[in-house]
Design an enzyme around this catalytic site. Structure first.
Site, PDB file in Angstrom:
ATOM      1  N   LYS A  51      38.896  40.220  42.767  1.00 31.83           N
ATOM      2  CA  LYS A  51      38.299  41.158  43.711  1.00 31.83           C
ATOM      3  C   LYS A  51      39.110  41.211  44.992  1.00 31.83           C
ATOM      4  CE  LYS A  51      34.736  43.477  42.394  1.00 31.83           C
ATOM      5  NZ  LYS A  51      33.309  43.307  42.360  1.00 31.83           N
TER       6      LYS A  51
ATOM      7  N   HIS B  43      35.025  36.803  35.466  1.00 33.96           N
ATOM      8  CA  HIS B  43      33.867  35.895  35.497  1.00 33.96           C
ATOM      9  C   HIS B  43      33.053  36.024  34.212  1.00 33.96           C
ATOM     10  CE1 HIS B  43      34.456  36.875  39.924  1.00 33.96           C
ATOM     11  NE2 HIS B  43      34.776  35.597  39.831  1.00 33.96           N
TER      12      HIS B  43
ATOM     13  N   LYS C  44      46.489  37.481  38.023  1.00 30.82           N
ATOM     14  CA  LYS C  44      45.076  37.168  37.802  1.00 30.82           C
ATOM     15  C   LYS C  44      44.223  38.292  38.383  1.00 30.82           C
ATOM     16  CE  LYS C  44      41.625  33.699  39.066  1.00 30.82           C
ATOM     17  NZ  LYS C  44      41.124  33.194  40.333  1.00 30.82           N
TER      18      LYS C  44
ATOM     19  N   HIS D  81      33.363  40.207  38.368  1.00 35.61           N
ATOM     20  CA  HIS D  81      34.245  41.109  37.633  1.00 35.61           C
ATOM     21  C   HIS D  81      34.387  40.570  36.213  1.00 35.61           C
ATOM     22  CE1 HIS D  81      37.499  38.205  38.041  1.00 35.61           C
ATOM     23  NE2 HIS D  81      37.467  38.266  39.366  1.00 35.61           N
TER      24      HIS D  81
ATOM     25  N   CYS E 206      40.410  29.131  47.837  1.00 32.38           N
ATOM     26  CA  CYS E 206      40.254  28.046  46.853  1.00 32.38           C
ATOM     27  C   CYS E 206      39.234  27.016  47.325  1.00 32.38           C
ATOM     28  CB  CYS E 206      41.562  27.289  46.641  1.00 32.38           C
ATOM     29  SG  CYS E 206      42.896  28.226  45.923  1.00 32.38           S
TER      30      CYS E 206
ATOM     31  N   HIS F 102      46.131  32.768  46.036  1.00 33.42           N
ATOM     32  CA  HIS F 102      45.511  33.880  46.758  1.00 33.42           C
ATOM     33  C   HIS F 102      46.492  34.715  47.585  1.00 33.42           C
ATOM     34  CE1 HIS F 102      41.909  31.512  45.759  1.00 33.42           C
ATOM     35  NE2 HIS F 102      41.300  32.675  45.789  1.00 33.42           N
TER      36      HIS F 102
ATOM     37  N   CYS G 206      48.814  30.492  50.210  1.00 36.67           N
ATOM     38  CA  CYS G 206      48.350  29.873  48.964  1.00 36.67           C
ATOM     39  C   CYS G 206      49.000  30.592  47.780  1.00 36.67           C
ATOM     40  CB  CYS G 206      46.830  30.003  48.876  1.00 36.67           C
ATOM     41  SG  CYS G 206      46.162  29.622  47.248  1.00 36.67           S
TER      42      CYS G 206
ATOM     43  N   CYS H  94      43.060  26.237  52.041  1.00 38.33           N
ATOM     44  CA  CYS H  94      42.873  27.622  51.578  1.00 38.33           C
ATOM     45  C   CYS H  94      41.384  27.883  51.415  1.00 38.33           C
ATOM     46  CB  CYS H  94      43.586  27.873  50.245  1.00 38.33           C
ATOM     47  SG  CYS H  94      43.141  29.487  49.521  1.00 38.33           S
TER      48      CYS H  94
HETATM   49  N1  MSP Z   1      32.701  28.056  42.627  1.00 41.80           N
HETATM   50  C1  MSP Z   1      33.887  27.646  41.948  1.00 41.80           C
HETATM   51  C2  MSP Z   1      33.560  26.819  40.705  1.00 41.80           C
HETATM   52  C3  MSP Z   1      32.716  25.619  40.955  1.00 41.80           C
HETATM   53  S1  MSP Z   1      32.339  24.789  39.476  1.00 41.80           S
HETATM   54  C4  MSP Z   1      31.685  23.351  39.944  1.00 41.80           C
HETATM   55  C5  MSP Z   1      34.704  28.864  41.549  1.00 41.80           C
HETATM   56  N2  MSP Z   1      34.055  30.022  41.485  1.00 41.80           N
HETATM   57  S2  MSP Z   1      34.704  31.429  41.130  1.00 41.80           S
HETATM   58  O1  MSP Z   1      33.618  32.364  41.184  1.00 41.80           O
HETATM   59  O2  MSP Z   1      35.821  31.694  41.970  1.00 41.80           O
HETATM   60  O3  MSP Z   1      35.299  31.349  39.686  1.00 41.80           O
HETATM   61  C6  MSP Z   1      34.485  31.010  38.606  1.00 41.80           C
HETATM   62  C7  MSP Z   1      35.234  31.089  37.299  1.00 41.80           C
HETATM   63  O4  MSP Z   1      35.705  32.416  37.059  1.00 41.80           O
HETATM   64  C8  MSP Z   1      36.464  30.167  37.224  1.00 41.80           C
HETATM   65  O5  MSP Z   1      36.455  29.467  36.001  1.00 41.80           O
HETATM   66  C9  MSP Z   1      37.616  31.127  37.250  1.00 41.80           C
HETATM   67  O6  MSP Z   1      38.700  30.646  36.531  1.00 41.80           O
HETATM   68  C10 MSP Z   1      37.003  32.329  36.553  1.00 41.80           C
HETATM   69  N3  MSP Z   1      37.774  33.513  36.833  1.00 41.80           N
HETATM   70  C11 MSP Z   1      37.922  34.177  38.019  1.00 41.80           C
HETATM   71  N4  MSP Z   1      38.842  35.167  37.848  1.00 41.80           N
HETATM   72  C12 MSP Z   1      39.287  35.159  36.570  1.00 41.80           C
HETATM   73  C13 MSP Z   1      40.162  35.941  35.814  1.00 41.80           C
HETATM   74  N5  MSP Z   1      40.831  36.945  36.326  1.00 41.80           N
HETATM   75  N6  MSP Z   1      40.295  35.646  34.491  1.00 41.80           N
HETATM   76  C14 MSP Z   1      39.584  34.636  33.879  1.00 41.80           C
HETATM   77  N7  MSP Z   1      38.764  33.884  34.562  1.00 41.80           N
HETATM   78  C15 MSP Z   1      38.646  34.083  35.925  1.00 41.80           C
HETATM   79  O7  MSP Z   1      35.879  28.733  41.282  1.00 41.80           O
END
Ligand code: MSP
Length: 531
Positions: free
Chosen positions: A311, A27, A308, A24, A136, A161, A158, A133
């Site tokens: 999905k 990311h 935040k 989304h 997380c 979440h 959590c 969790c």
């Molecule tokens: N797989 C782990 C990271 C491992 S790094 C060694 C993970 N993955 S994630 O897909 O859940 O998230 C990846 C990144 O996307 C994180 O930096 C997270 O903060 C960011 N974001 C996910 N949702 C977000 C928002 N709504 N806003 C900004 N960034 C967000 O965590």
């Protein structure tokens, strides 16, 4: 090792993304920020390497794959090819490498790293029971365990979440992380810019000061992970596995020259995963005798309704929903400009549409098309030569030099929004300059010819500066502008222009032949998006 340190090395990483679902715009936000920084440093001539990738092991992925009736490897392959790699095209990402944690280079590197820690006495076997969790992929600290609401009343959930935690009890291997508490605190003290911004640093220091526990780094209740090299009844804890991507991707344990050239990295992470990067990761590196990262920068969240975007909470917006209407440049510009990097920010279609129209279309796009159209009309499409400089021209020249310096300083401290704001001072000043100098009025009397040439030379040189400084943010629009300016022939490729010298005046030679410019930011009918 013994290789020469590489002072201009800039190794930048994004987190590697879980492949349980499609991306989304939250990311995409991390990716764009990293891409702007990487393009800036590359254009500055720094020895830049930009890494991104996917995190494919652990319970979260295993459960999603199982629920969809496929093997987790098949699920991961499908998501990587159909969703995560295409994301990079959607938002125009210039990564140098893409690592998947199911690749051999990674699995071998993780095994080597673990074996070294085990051989050096940093790992022991123990019993463990705690609340976990899966969202997380973490045993939660007390501060992030809250009482459930609605369907989960009476359960512990959590804080991130809002889903119930699971009580796990296992025989695990533990990493003696507690032994690194003092060294970590000394690190935060000695290198105040190690964790940024300051609010993130304070949070990390407070967390470590409370006392560090040892870290459970293996699991036996499922097998979707990298086997522990000395005991294959266990797989590696997914975060321990994932963090190591930053070194396995650049040749850890395999290619020492490449590793020495790239390491250490600057890590961009969302604030939800700051602790892993600013506490666990440097402790792991210290244990292995490797240098800690240069910087860990935590950015904020994109919020929807104050929460935040995610999905799992059904608030995720697909990046292509934005780019299909506005294009990738507008996506990149909007999120980097409208949200101060390091803080949370709310996304709204109205704000995006308003900034698109006011700043990109009317501010920058219109400036470019007016100046080029006047050069075409009055000077047969050639850059006119400058005559005597007036105070107004000197102001533009000096401002260009000053914004270039300030933008570079801001990029060095990850303040992307401030860098763009500095560059936009020049956009606004040039628009004001054109209005005041009114070249169309000068053109009415041949006696003003020298003045007309000077004004349009100044404006055209201003566009040259803007193209160079904005390339990292809006690469498509600036590429069009660059070729329309004739700068491609006169100065070479835009990405090759030394960005730290962008403010040096008079680089685009008088007489350069220009070309027609396509509209940079076309008008958009946004009614259907104006929810
Ligand atoms: N797989 C782990 C990271 C491992 S790094 C060694 C993970 N993955 S994630 O897909 O859940 O998230 C990846 C990144 O996307 C994180 O930096 C997270 O903060 C960011 N974001 C996910 N949702 C977000 C928002 N709504 N806003 C900004 N960034 C967000 O965590």
């Amino acid at each position: 090792m013994g290789a020469m340190p590489n002072p201009s090395s800039f190794f930048l990483t994004t987190p590697i993304f879980y492949v349980n679902d499609a991306p989304h715009i939250g990311h995409a936000y991390t990716e764009v920020a990293a891409d702007v920084l990487a393009r800036w440093h590359r254009q500055a001539g720094d020895d830049t390497w930009f890494l991104t990738g996917t995190d494919e092991h652990g319970q979260k992925i295993l459960r999603t794959a199982t629920a969809n009736g496929v093997h987790p490897q098949e699920w991961a392959d499908r998501l990587v090819e159909s969703a995560w790699k295409p994301l990079l095209d959607t938002i125009n990402i210039s990564n140098d490498d893409f690592i998947r944690t199911t690749e051999k280079r990674h699995e071998e590197g993780v095994a080597k790293f673990l074996q070294k820690l085990y051989d050096d006495g940093h790992v022991y076997a123990g019993e463990f029971e705690a609340l976990y969790c899966v969202g997380c992929e973490e045993f939660k600290p007390k501060s992030e365990i809250v009482d459930g609401e609605g369907a989960f009343v009476g359960e512990k959930v959590c804080a991130i979440h809002s889903k119930p935690l699971e009580l796990l009890q296992e025989k695990n291997y533990f990493f003696k992380m507690s032994a690194f508490q003092d060294r970590l605190l000394a690190l935060y003290e000695e290198r105040p810019d190690f964790v940024q911004p300051a609010s993130a640093r304070n949070e990390v220091i407070a967390f470590v000061q409370q006392g560090l526990e040892d870290l459970s780094i293996s699991r036996t209740s499922f097998d979707w992970g990298i086997p522990i090299p000395w005991d294959d009844a266990h797989v590696t804890y997914v975060w321990f596995d994932a963090l190591l991507n930053y070194v396995t991707a650049i040749g850890y344990g395999q290619d020492d020259a490449e590793f020495d050239r790239r390491w250490p990295a600057s890590h961009l992470v969302g604030k939800d995963i700051l602790r892993f990067h600013a506490v666990i990761w440097p402790a792991m590196l210290m244990a292995a005798g490797l240098e800690v990262p240069d910087h860990v920068f935590a950015h904020g969240w994109l919020l929807v309704g104050g929460e935040k975007m995610s999905k799992s909470k059904l608030t995720g917006i697909a990046p292509s929903e934005v780019t299909d209407t506005f294009g990738s440049d507008a996506f990149r510009y909007y999120f980097m400009r409208a949200i101060s990097f390091g803080h949370d920010g709310s996304f709204s279609w109205e704000d995006l549409a308003a900034r698109y129209q006011a700043e990109l279309a009317n501010g920058f796009g219109n400036l470019a098309s007016r100046v080029l159209a006047m050069n075409a009309k009055y000077f047969e499409g050639r850059v006119p030569a400058a005559g005597t400089e007036t105070a107004a021209d000197a102001e533009i020249r000096e401002l260009a030099a000053s914004v270039a310096v300030r933008a570079d300083e801001k990029i060095e401290t990850f303040a992307i929004h401030e860098a763009i704001a500095a560059i936009w001072e020049l956009v606004d000043a040039l628009n004001g300059y054109i209005t005041e100098q009114a070249p169309w009025a000068l053109a009415k009397d041949p006696a003003n010819d020298e003045r007309l040439q000077t004004v349009l030379n100044t404006a055209t040189e201003g566009l040259r500066v803007l193209a160079e400084l904005l390339e990292p943010v809006v690469p498509q629009a600036t590429a069009k502008l660059w070729s329309a300016l004739g700068a491609e022939e006169a100065l070479g490729a835009l990405e090759g222009q030394p960005i730290r010298e962008a403010g040096r005046w008079g680089r685009l030679p008088a007489g350069t032949q220009q070309h027609p410019l396509a509209v940079l930011f076309p008008r958009i009918e946004t009614e259907e998006k104006g929810k």
